[in-house]
Motif scaffolding. Structure first.
Motif, PDB file in Angstrom:
ATOM      1  N   UNK A 172       0.817  -1.214   0.000  1.00 13.81           N
ATOM      2  CA  UNK A 172       0.000   0.000   0.000  1.00 13.81           C
ATOM      3  C   UNK A 172       0.852   1.266   0.000  1.00 13.81           C
ATOM      4  N   UNK A 173       1.927   1.257   0.741  1.00 14.30           N
ATOM      5  CA  UNK A 173       2.842   2.407   0.740  1.00 14.30           C
ATOM      6  C   UNK A 173       3.366   2.653  -0.669  1.00 14.30           C
ATOM      7  N   UNK A 174       3.795   1.595  -1.347  1.00 17.74           N
ATOM      8  CA  UNK A 174       4.329   1.738  -2.707  1.00 17.74           C
ATOM      9  C   UNK A 174       3.260   2.194  -3.701  1.00 17.74           C
ATOM     10  N   UNK A 175       2.080   1.625  -3.598  1.00 12.97           N
ATOM     11  CA  UNK A 175       0.990   1.960  -4.519  1.00 12.97           C
ATOM     12  C   UNK A 175       0.517   3.400  -4.315  1.00 12.97           C
ATOM     13  N   UNK A 176       0.524   3.874  -3.081  1.00 16.90           N
ATOM     14  CA  UNK A 176       0.025   5.208  -2.791  1.00 16.90           C
ATOM     15  C   UNK A 176       1.070   6.311  -2.883  1.00 16.90           C
ATOM     16  N   UNK A 177       2.344   5.948  -3.052  1.00 16.62           N
ATOM     17  CA  UNK A 177       3.428   6.934  -3.140  1.00 16.62           C
ATOM     18  C   UNK A 177       4.401   6.595  -4.264  1.00 16.62           C
ATOM     19  N   UNK A 178       3.911   6.273  -5.456  1.00 15.35           N
ATOM     20  CA  UNK A 178       4.810   5.766  -6.497  1.00 15.35           C
ATOM     21  C   UNK A 178       5.907   6.746  -6.899  1.00 15.35           C
ATOM     22  N   UNK A 179       5.588   8.023  -7.025  1.00 12.63           N
ATOM     23  CA  UNK A 179       6.603   8.985  -7.473  1.00 12.63           C
ATOM     24  C   UNK A 179       7.755   9.087  -6.485  1.00 12.63           C
ATOM     25  N   UNK A 180       7.428   9.184  -5.209  1.00 12.94           N
ATOM     26  CA  UNK A 180       8.468   9.297  -4.189  1.00 12.94           C
ATOM     27  C   UNK A 180       9.269   8.002  -4.061  1.00 12.94           C
ATOM     28  N   UNK A 181       8.601   6.877  -4.109  1.00 14.17           N
ATOM     29  CA  UNK A 181       9.285   5.582  -3.994  1.00 14.17           C
ATOM     30  C   UNK A 181      10.250   5.400  -5.162  1.00 14.17           C
ATOM     31  N   UNK A 182       9.775   5.657  -6.382  1.00 21.34           N
ATOM     32  CA  UNK A 182      10.616   5.503  -7.575  1.00 21.34           C
ATOM     33  C   UNK A 182      11.795   6.472  -7.528  1.00 21.34           C
ATOM     34  N   UNK A 183      11.550   7.712  -7.106  1.00 21.37           N
ATOM     35  CA  UNK A 183      12.630   8.700  -7.004  1.00 21.37           C
ATOM     36  C   UNK A 183      13.744   8.201  -6.089  1.00 21.37           C
ATOM     37  N   UNK A 184      13.366   7.656  -4.957  1.00 18.17           N
ATOM     38  CA  UNK A 184      14.371   7.184  -4.001  1.00 18.17           C
ATOM     39  C   UNK A 184      15.060   5.903  -4.486  1.00 18.17           C
TER      40      UNK A 184
END
Length: 63
Positions: A11-23
């Motif tokens: 859920x964290x990944x699905x709801x924050x894709x831009x930030x997760x991918x950036x990091x």
């Protein structure tokens, strides 16, 4: 993360894709830079990188 709840991290990944991918991409760049220094036998640059990282962490912990 591996010991945590898989649904939560999904859920964290699905709801924050831009930030997760950036990091993730930033981490990949850092690993590529380290690999390059190792492959090209650049001990002084490796030492500086690790020394700078330690200083940054030490300063972060002080604050």
């Amino acid at each position: 993360i591996a010991s945590s709840d898989a649904v939560m991290w999904r859920d964290i990944c699905i709801n924050n894709p831009d930030q997760i991918i950036k990091h993730i991409e930033g981490y990949q760049e850092s690993l590529s830079s380290i690999a390059h220094l190792i492959k090209n036998n650049q001990p002084e640059e490796l030492e500086k990188l690790f020394s700078d990282a330690k200083s940054a962490r030490d300063n972060w912990l002080k604050n």
